[in-house]
Design a protein around this motif. Sequence first.
Motif, mmCIF file in Angstrom:
data_model
loop_
_atom_site.group_PDB
_atom_site.id
_atom_site.type_symbol
_atom_site.label_atom_id
_atom_site.label_comp_id
_atom_site.label_asym_id
_atom_site.label_seq_id
_atom_site.Cartn_x
_atom_site.Cartn_y
_atom_site.Cartn_z
ATOM 1 N N TYR A 1 15.344 36.201 22.306
ATOM 2 C CA TYR A 1 16.468 37.106 22.582
ATOM 3 C C TYR A 1 17.768 36.336 22.745
ATOM 4 C CZ TYR A 1 14.636 41.855 22.989
ATOM 5 O OH TYR A 1 14.163 43.107 22.706
ATOM 6 N N SER A 2 17.699 35.187 23.377
ATOM 7 C CA SER A 2 18.903 34.377 23.563
ATOM 8 C C SER A 2 19.390 33.795 22.241
ATOM 9 C CB SER A 2 18.627 33.248 24.558
ATOM 10 O OG SER A 2 18.192 33.768 25.800
ATOM 11 N N ASN B 1 19.075 46.490 24.941
ATOM 12 C CA ASN B 1 19.000 45.044 25.151
ATOM 13 C C ASN B 1 20.115 44.328 24.395
ATOM 14 O OD1 ASN B 1 16.734 45.319 26.727
ATOM 15 N ND2 ASN B 1 15.296 44.771 25.123
ATOM 16 N N HIS C 1 22.708 34.561 28.514
ATOM 17 C CA HIS C 1 21.687 35.281 27.754
ATOM 18 C C HIS C 1 20.271 34.977 28.238
ATOM 19 C CE1 HIS C 1 24.170 36.460 23.939
ATOM 20 N NE2 HIS C 1 24.808 36.697 25.059
ATOM 21 N N VAL D 1 12.337 35.135 26.095
ATOM 22 C CA VAL D 1 13.648 34.736 26.613
ATOM 23 C C VAL D 1 14.399 33.923 25.564
ATOM 24 C CG1 VAL D 1 14.843 33.356 28.359
ATOM 25 C CG2 VAL D 1 12.939 34.813 29.031
ATOM 26 N N THR E 1 17.794 37.749 29.849
ATOM 27 C CA THR E 1 16.535 38.096 29.185
ATOM 28 C C THR E 1 15.369 37.975 30.156
ATOM 29 O OG1 THR E 1 17.438 37.277 27.098
ATOM 30 C CG2 THR E 1 15.070 37.656 27.185
ATOM 31 N N LEU F 1 23.154 42.081 26.077
ATOM 32 C CA LEU F 1 23.341 40.663 25.776
ATOM 33 C C LEU F 1 24.674 40.404 25.075
ATOM 34 C CD1 LEU F 1 19.709 39.792 24.619
ATOM 35 C CD2 LEU F 1 20.819 39.095 26.745
#
Length: 411
Positions: free
Chosen positions: A115-116, A336, A348, A112, A352, A340
Amino acid sequence: MQRFRILAALIIAYLLFAMLLNSVGTVILQSITTFGVSKAQAGTLEGFKDLPIALSSFLLASLIPRWGYRYTIMLGLALAALGCLAMPLANAFWATQLMFALTGTAFGLVKVAVYSSIGLLTRDRQQHASLTNLIEGLFMVGVLISYWLFGAFIDDADPSGSDWLGVYWPLTGLCLLAIALLATARLDERGTRIVGESLHQGFTRMLGMVFKPLVLVFILSAWLYVLIEQSIGTWLPTFNSEVLHLPNSMSVQIASIFAGALAIGRLSAGAVLRLMPWHRLLNFCVIAMGVLVVLTLPLAGDVQPGSVTGWSSAPLAAWLFPLIGLFMAPIYPAINSVMLSALPRHQHAPMTGLIVIASALGGTTGSMITGILFGKLGGQSAFYLSLLPMIAILVTLSLFRRESERTAMEG
């Protein structure tokens, strides 16, 4: 320099978790021989790994922006380090359960946060897609490394020995290296959370996102993709053994071509996505996957039991079918990234969290369905039926493109 340290830490973290999470098959085998546990007991390790990933991302995703992405990744790495240290120090089966529980929880948090963080390190959608593919590609590189790294610590002369536990010392060192890089770097996390929002409001907002058309078609696309990937990846060794009649050891080894193809596909897709629209690339990839299935699976029907004695006598299908990973590779990181990129930064982390949940459900569903079909219809028919979710994902990708463009126009 700050950006380089952050990127290096993210890459090390993803390589590390790839090696730890994908070592479960090796650890199951070694736990049976070293600790004398039953196959049923050893089989629980899969649950100790997967359930914490889904639970931590679901329950804690809304908290991560409050903690900060950088601190969350450091926390996840610290948990993984504790799990790694428990293995050689305790030298017991309960330590393997603890290690996978801690690693699963940590990966749910780290994915998480990673990806953020990509949105904070890139300037536009193309850079976002490129970096996402790079990180996911390196995850598959970590999967490949794990086979050889763990194998290097296994002493074939003493199968019941505990020398293999020494692999966790260098893995602990990687955890500490990534923590040190993050501790000496800074990440601008402004705009990643809504000021004054309570924990309950954040959790409710994450659940409410599911009902948006864009998010709904995305989740369905991600679920279908992971269903296809896991159904093929999980059952490929069995397909090699029962359909292509390869020796068991070779069935596992040649299946690593699939992981290698995924790694190459994702790393190269990062460059390709800078030159062409994502939807064109992904449509081509899905169609190419279907063509490869149709062309290579008929070759599997001609293999006779006992005809394969080594690598030189392996049938053409054993080499060609795993290359489906090349075309499969760009889909998951690309969708993905598009999802996002279409959202403001403060969404985000919860998004995620939904990605991780959809992925976990897709992987479990794909593996279970393929296993049932494998048992009832045979491996060749089970893999032919992967064409159905491929057709379905073409439809959802079209809907996803339409909704993402509509959202961009409204924004």
